[in-house]
Design a protein around this motif. Structure first.
Motif, short mmCIF file in Angstrom:
data_model
loop_
_atom_site.label_atom_id
_atom_site.label_comp_id
_atom_site.label_asym_id
_atom_site.label_seq_id
_atom_site.Cartn_x
_atom_site.Cartn_y
_atom_site.Cartn_z
N GLU A 94 0.83 -1.20 0.00
CA GLU A 94 0.00 0.00 0.00
C GLU A 94 0.87 1.26 0.00
O GLU A 94 0.62 2.21 -0.76
CB GLU A 94 -0.93 0.00 1.20
N THR A 95 1.91 1.27 0.80
CA THR A 95 2.83 2.41 0.85
C THR A 95 3.53 2.58 -0.50
O THR A 95 3.65 3.70 -1.02
CB THR A 95 3.87 2.21 1.97
N GLN A 97 2.45 1.53 -3.41
CA GLN A 97 1.42 1.94 -4.37
C GLN A 97 1.21 3.45 -4.32
O GLN A 97 1.22 4.12 -5.35
CB GLN A 97 0.10 1.20 -4.05
N GLU A 98 1.03 3.98 -3.13
CA GLU A 98 0.81 5.42 -2.97
C GLU A 98 2.01 6.22 -3.48
O GLU A 98 1.86 7.24 -4.16
CB GLU A 98 0.53 5.76 -1.52
N LEU A 101 2.17 5.99 -7.40
CA LEU A 101 1.11 6.81 -8.00
C LEU A 101 1.42 8.29 -7.85
O LEU A 101 1.15 9.08 -8.76
CB LEU A 101 -0.25 6.47 -7.39
N GLY A 102 2.02 8.68 -6.73
CA GLY A 102 2.43 10.06 -6.54
C GLY A 102 3.48 10.49 -7.55
O GLY A 102 3.40 11.58 -8.12
#
Length: 110
Positions: A94-95, A97-98, A101-102
């Motif tokens: 999740e980290t 992924q974020e 995407l950023g």
């Protein structure tokens, strides 16, 4: 930077079909596997030679077989980041992924 590989493939760090007795099943329940298996934060690039021997290995074995070994560390910067982690968990994905995407949003002005 350019890559001179006959074919670049995408590797799922968490196997799409992990063995029932694997560490993957301990770390990811069925819902988490469904959520993260095909997401950007979970996928890495490998050249075909490294990925052709793909198995449902646990994370430590995958790191040793796919991300290092004969020929050294993979040349893909984002893939080599996987080596710094002791385990591959839903929280880590999740980290990642974020973060990815950023970077995409900023670089491509999305």
């Amino acid at each position: 930077m350019t890559y001179d590989h006959p074919l670049i493939t995408v590797e799922h760090v968490l196997p799409q079909n992990p063995k029932v007795d694997s560490r993957w099943v301990e770390l990811f329940d069925e819902e988490q596997r469904a959520r993260w298996t095909h997401r950007l934060g979970h996928l890495v690039l490998l050249n075909r030679a490294k990925n052709s021997a793909a198995q449902n290995y646990d994370f430590a074995a995958k790191k040793a077989k796919y991300f290092t070994g004969r020929g050294g560390v993979v040349p893909f910067a984002l893939t080599s980041q996987v080596l710094q982690h002791a385990e591959w968990t839903p929280e880590l994905i999740e980290t990642r992924q974020e973060g990815l995407l950023g970077v995409l949003a900023e670089e491509w002005r999305l």
